[in-house]
Design a protein around this motif. Sequence first.
Motif, PDB file in Angstrom:
ATOM      1  N   THR A  94       3.751  -6.628   0.197  1.00  0.00           N
ATOM      2  CA  THR A  94       4.206  -5.330  -0.285  1.00  0.00           C
ATOM      3  C   THR A  94       3.439  -4.179   0.376  1.00  0.00           C
ATOM      4  N   PRO A  95       2.100  -4.259   0.525  1.00  0.00           N
ATOM      5  CA  PRO A  95       1.411  -3.147   1.200  1.00  0.00           C
ATOM      6  C   PRO A  95       1.896  -2.938   2.635  1.00  0.00           C
ATOM      7  N   ARG A  96       2.071  -4.015   3.376  1.00  0.00           N
ATOM      8  CA  ARG A  96       2.535  -3.879   4.760  1.00  0.00           C
ATOM      9  C   ARG A  96       3.957  -3.317   4.797  1.00  0.00           C
ATOM     10  N   ASP A  97       4.815  -3.830   3.911  1.00  0.00           N
ATOM     11  CA  ASP A  97       6.184  -3.311   3.853  1.00  0.00           C
ATOM     12  C   ASP A  97       6.184  -1.825   3.489  1.00  0.00           C
ATOM     13  N   LEU A  98       5.304  -1.435   2.565  1.00  0.00           N
ATOM     14  CA  LEU A  98       5.221  -0.026   2.163  1.00  0.00           C
ATOM     15  C   LEU A  98       4.789   0.849   3.330  1.00  0.00           C
ATOM     16  N   LEU A  99       3.808   0.401   4.090  1.00  0.00           N
ATOM     17  CA  LEU A  99       3.350   1.177   5.242  1.00  0.00           C
ATOM     18  C   LEU A  99       4.459   1.316   6.278  1.00  0.00           C
ATOM     19  N   ILE A 100       5.186   0.239   6.519  1.00  0.00           N
ATOM     20  CA  ILE A 100       6.300   0.287   7.478  1.00  0.00           C
ATOM     21  C   ILE A 100       7.361   1.270   6.999  1.00  0.00           C
ATOM     22  N   VAL A 101       7.706   1.212   5.719  1.00  0.00           N
ATOM     23  CA  VAL A 101       8.704   2.140   5.170  1.00  0.00           C
ATOM     24  C   VAL A 101       8.202   3.578   5.279  1.00  0.00           C
ATOM     25  N   ALA A 102       6.926   3.805   4.982  1.00  0.00           N
ATOM     26  CA  ALA A 102       6.362   5.151   5.061  1.00  0.00           C
ATOM     27  C   ALA A 102       6.414   5.696   6.486  1.00  0.00           C
ATOM     28  N   MET A 103       6.281   4.821   7.476  1.00  0.00           N
ATOM     29  CA  MET A 103       6.352   5.250   8.870  1.00  0.00           C
ATOM     30  C   MET A 103       7.793   5.390   9.340  1.00  0.00           C
ATOM     31  N   ASP A 104       8.693   4.597   8.766  1.00  0.00           N
ATOM     32  CA  ASP A 104      10.060   4.467   9.273  1.00  0.00           C
ATOM     33  C   ASP A 104      11.058   5.421   8.620  1.00  0.00           C
ATOM     34  N   ILE A 105      10.838   5.733   7.338  1.00  0.00           N
ATOM     35  CA  ILE A 105      11.805   6.527   6.572  1.00  0.00           C
ATOM     36  C   ILE A 105      11.226   7.911   6.333  1.00  0.00           C
ATOM     37  N   ALA A 106      12.006   8.929   6.629  1.00  0.00           N
ATOM     38  CA  ALA A 106      11.523  10.301   6.424  1.00  0.00           C
ATOM     39  C   ALA A 106      11.454  10.609   4.932  1.00  0.00           C
ATOM     40  N   GLY A 107      10.349  11.184   4.504  1.00  0.00           N
ATOM     41  CA  GLY A 107      10.197  11.594   3.114  1.00  0.00           C
ATOM     42  C   GLY A 107      10.420  13.087   2.958  1.00  0.00           C
TER      43      GLY A 107
END
Length: 198
Positions: A3-16
Amino acid sequence: MTTPRDLLIVAMDIAGSRPVGPGDLSLALAGAELIDLLKTPTIRLDGGRIVPGHLPLPADRLLVEAAASLIMEEPYELVSDWLWRRGDSLAGTYMAALEADGLVVRQGGHPFRGGQRVLVVSPSRHQAVERWESGEPVLVSLAEGLGIHGGTGDPPEVGDYAVATVLAAVNDALLELEAERQRRGIEQAAFDNIWRGF
């Protein structure tokens, strides 16, 4: 992946809605670690405190480090205390791990100063995005706390009480961090105004 790695990838990949700061991300990553440790189950929660278990440790190196840093004596550590302690600079640790695994590369910039870190196309990235797009409640909840919103508009429901407790603690910590930032901003503005008067 975890989950932490997936969260970091999402944070880098998806614009907030706003850029994700390393402090916010570190708190959320610490919460994601706790959730994965609950699922192992390397830990359990008792009255908001993290009680270590005696089962085999997870396979991921960073989750093993997280488990090794647990406080093993009573009265055990509160979830909120863990987030601040473990979350200190955790985003940099996870970024370095993604880079070491070849999931992130540096582009542009000076050879000695590095460049911008970007994700490479990989099965791990695909898996994280798939988990995000499926609306997996834990990942979506953590990401939304960082200002990264999914397409559904409805807050995800998390049925597990312990996981919900961790998610609530992460949100409280993020609000506390933002309040501290605002307080410092107000103090700095007041200080600047004083100096402008001279």
